[in-house]
Design an enzyme around this catalytic site. Sequence first.
Site: not given
Length: 430
Positions: A22-23, A117, A122, A305, A397
């Site tokens: 995803k990233n 978030c 952030r 993560d 997500r």
Amino acid sequence: MEQYIIRGGNPLAGEVEISGAKNAALGILAAAIMTDDTVLIENLPDVRDINVLLEAMESIGVRVERITRHAVMMNSENIGEVSVDYDYIKRIRASYYLIGALLGKYKKAEVPLPGGCNIGSRPIDLHIKGFRALGAKVDIRNGFIVAQADHLRGSHIFLDTVSVGATINIMMAASMAEGYTIIENCAREPHVVDVANFLNSMGANIKGAGTDVIRIRGVQKLHRTEYSVIPDQIEAGTFMFAAAATKGDITVKNVIPKHLEATTAKLLEIGCEVEEFDNAVRVVASKRLCSTNVKTLPYPGYPTDMQPQIGVALALAKGTSIVTESIFENRFKYMDELTRMGAVVRVEGNTAIITGVEKLSGARVSAPDLRAGAALVIAGLAADGITTIDDIVYIQRGYELFDEKLRSLGAEIEMVHSEKEAQKFRLRCG
Ligand code: EPZ
């Protein structure tokens, strides 16, 4: 409101295909607008963040054609404007990659300032510092970042903090600046390298991605390309820890083992057996896990993560472990939920002291954010009894077909849309 409902206690076993990262895909999709030619991108994960970014790009005039569930054809010659609607950035922070891409190509960009978030404030001061160093005028006006430059000129930029987003965003803008740019103290994550490789496949001249110094010689134009996104090492690591926590035996397929080295090292430390193949890794946990200490660091250190996932595994380990979160200031919220499942944890600032217990018990919990949500699923899979997880939109997500992939490994998990469906699951699974 969708929930996951889980009956825990089954050791997970089998093979699971890992989706695209995803990233990496978020940066690559944004970078793809920097050419007027058509671009084919494959191995995209079919997850909410990707689909929202594609919508944001269509909203500014990018033509997006879904070839398959995991491949898109894009053309950006008719981008009508360079202002991205707030609704998109509210749904996905990474829309801010469009600033670097639009600034690089059109020398102007207008993107809403991303909010904080659930894991921290952030800030994006380093992104802005880089754009200004390249000669852009950057203002914050009415909640928007407005960036404009007559010319972008190469510069020597030093990032005060190692930042994945700032490295990628500045790299994109610099790839079409006049002259030579050096970015120091860069992030070295695999997804930074993937975005650099993608840009180079379009004719950019970027060297050193994956090290802490990236050198870029700007080019005037970028051209068509076909590109496949790297596998998602965080999705892979999540399944590896699911094996650890459930005393299972899982092989993650379509991975790059090198990207998983820090995760593999910790799994070995806590007593798992790990076997590496060319593009797969097998994790076997046959006995109770051992405690260890872990500190999250920029790549190649242990990934932030993957912090909630190891936190859950250590909650079941023999002994006391210390988890230190050095990247984000608020990434232990899941520990409150874990405590409700019987974990014994004390959080002091950016450190969690975990005293392992033999068993967790199922409970109703809420996903506080993407990776913590996935970690609570692991906790439910390992726990006795039924666990219900709210706010799974966070998990969707970043994890494609998460419940389906877990069921293929023997998990009793379902996504339910009503209390009636949850009741049916409870009756069926006892
Ligand atoms: C990326 O976020 C990832 N998101 C995050 O993954 C990941 O946790 C993070 O990198 C760290 O690896 C995407 O790639 C879309 P950073 P990013 O800039 O780029 C500070 C997930 O679960 N900082 O590397 O926003 C910042 O506060 C998500 O997929 C500044 O101070 O992270 C943090 O302490 C969650 N100023 C540190 O740097 C800035 O301008 C690292 O953040 C930018 C960052």
